[in-house]
Design an enzyme around this catalytic site. Structure first.
Site, short mmCIF file in Angstrom:
data_model
loop_
_atom_site.label_atom_id
_atom_site.label_comp_id
_atom_site.label_asym_id
_atom_site.label_seq_id
_atom_site.Cartn_x
_atom_site.Cartn_y
_atom_site.Cartn_z
CG ASP A 32 -1.69 1.26 1.38
OD1 ASP A 32 -2.12 1.58 2.51
OD2 ASP A 32 -1.89 1.94 0.36
CG ASP A 211 -3.69 4.57 -1.95
OD1 ASP A 211 -4.60 5.01 -1.22
OD2 ASP A 211 -3.05 3.54 -1.69
O1 LIG Z 1 -6.07 4.40 3.75
C1 LIG Z 1 -5.70 4.62 2.44
C2 LIG Z 1 -4.29 4.13 2.21
N1 LIG Z 1 -4.36 3.29 1.02
C3 LIG Z 1 -5.73 2.80 0.93
C4 LIG Z 1 -5.83 1.43 1.49
N2 LIG Z 1 -6.93 0.81 1.94
C5 LIG Z 1 -6.50 -0.45 2.22
C6 LIG Z 1 -7.34 -1.54 2.68
C7 LIG Z 1 -6.99 -2.85 2.37
C8 LIG Z 1 -7.80 -3.91 2.77
C9 LIG Z 1 -8.95 -3.64 3.50
C10 LIG Z 1 -9.83 -4.78 3.93
F1 LIG Z 1 -9.16 -5.94 3.92
F2 LIG Z 1 -10.86 -4.86 3.09
F3 LIG Z 1 -10.27 -4.53 5.15
C11 LIG Z 1 -9.31 -2.34 3.81
C12 LIG Z 1 -8.51 -1.27 3.40
N3 LIG Z 1 -5.20 -0.58 1.97
O2 LIG Z 1 -4.77 0.62 1.53
C13 LIG Z 1 -6.60 3.81 1.58
#
Ligand SMILES: O[C@H]1CN[C@@H](c2nc(-c3ccc(C(F)(F)F)cc3)no2)C1
Length: 319
Positions: A32, A211
């Protein structure tokens, strides 16, 4: 040193998962570039059923008194304590990496068994470890890299890679165009000079972040409106979470101009998935609630993207 780790897209290209050696375990992490914490499940994480988990190596140490707690853009969250251990990504080793062990994860994480945690690649200023903020994997290995950069090669419904320490000209066409990154908020921010929907150019600059952890391409309401004006029958339906249209509709390309380079997302990449209603949910959705644009996987999977820390710049080329 340099190395390459294969990423694998999950259904709808919703996230891209990479096998990583963390301590004495191999876990599948969601890389990420929008956050700076490396966290993994442990054997005792509440909600850890169905996930691989972290086992500290013999040489691991507990970072006494250190804790972490993070929230993501979709409202999900996780928290826990911290070890120092060895982490290996594609053969590149961080020997003293802060490994954040999850004691709690929110329900969306526990139900998403495709990932065993996240590996943050934003700027380390976003790291949540307290009281002593920790460095990302990239920051920890940067000085050992042959070329102190990493590249994200995300593909549509096919394996790609995250490359550390080298630029691979076999993975892109043409030349890489570089543009300054804005790291003032800890993100890999950048500005595009204009955008094009189909053949209609709008000479408005857009700023946003690169991102890899966000699935969609999130743009302000005006830009979204201009895109979907070219999708016959599209409606913005809050009950379906945003812009939807009949799945038989053909979608125009979406391009942005970056420092003279045109980055094009083909219309065929711009449907995210089919709703239960039979309508299709667009890959371009509103960023207005967030306050800045997010160039997530829907955009990134058409590009070869270089993240250059020392020069604080991003590079883009077509895949
Ligand atoms: O916060 C920002 C930074 N980069 C974005 C981001 N969002 C998630 C994420 C991954 C997996 C999940 C889940 F597994 F579904 F819970 C949820 C969110 N990973 O990076 C948004």
């Amino acid at each position: 040193v340099s190395g390459s780790a294969t990423n694998t897209p999950q259904p709808a290209d919703s996230e891209y998962i990479v096998p990583v050696t963390v301590g004495a375990s191999t876990v599948n992490l969601d890389f990420d570039t929008g956050s700076a914490d490396l966290w993994v499940y442990t054997s005792s994480t509440a909600g850890g059923a169905g996930h691989n988990y972290y086992t500290p190596s013999d040489g691991a140490t507990v970072m006494n008194g250190e804790t972490w707690s993070i929230g993501y853009g979709d409202g999900s969250s996780a928290s826990g304590n911290v070890y120092q251990d060895t982490v290996v990504v594609g053969g590149v080793t961080a020997t003293a990496q802060a490994v954040e062990a999850a004691q709690t994860v929110s329900s969306s994480f526990s139900s998403d068994t495709s990932n065993d945690g996240l590996l943050g690649l934003s700027w380390s200023s976003l790291n949540t470890v307290s009281p002593d903020q920790q460095k990302t994997f990239y920051d920890n290995v940067q000085s050992s890299l042959a070329d102190p950069v990493f590249a994200a090669i995300l593909k549509h419904d096919a394996p790609g890679s995250y490359d550390f320490g080298f630029i691979d000209s076999s993975k892109y066409t043409g030349n890489i165009t570089y543009t300054p990154a804005d790291n003032s908020q800890g993100y890999w921010g950048f500005t595009v000079d204009s955008y094009t929907v189909g053949t209609t150019v709008t000479s408005t600059a857009l700023s946003g972040i690169a991102d890899t952890g966000t699935s969609l391409l999130l743009l302000d309401d005006t830009t979204c409106g201009n895109y979907y004006a070219q999708v016959s029958g599209a409606i913005n339906d809050s009950s379906q979470g945003g812009w939807v249209y009949d799945c038989s509709t053909s979608l125009p390309d979406f391009s942005v101009s970056i420092n003279g380079y045109t980055a094009t997302v083909p219309g065929s990449y711009l449907t995210y998935d089919q709703q239960s209603s039979g309508q299709c949910y667009g890959g371009i959705q509103s960023s207005t609630a967030i306050g800045f644009n997010i160039f997530g996987d829907v955009f990134l999977k058409s590009q070869y993207v270089v993240f250059d820390g020392p020069n604080v710049q991003l590079g883009f080329a077509s895949q």
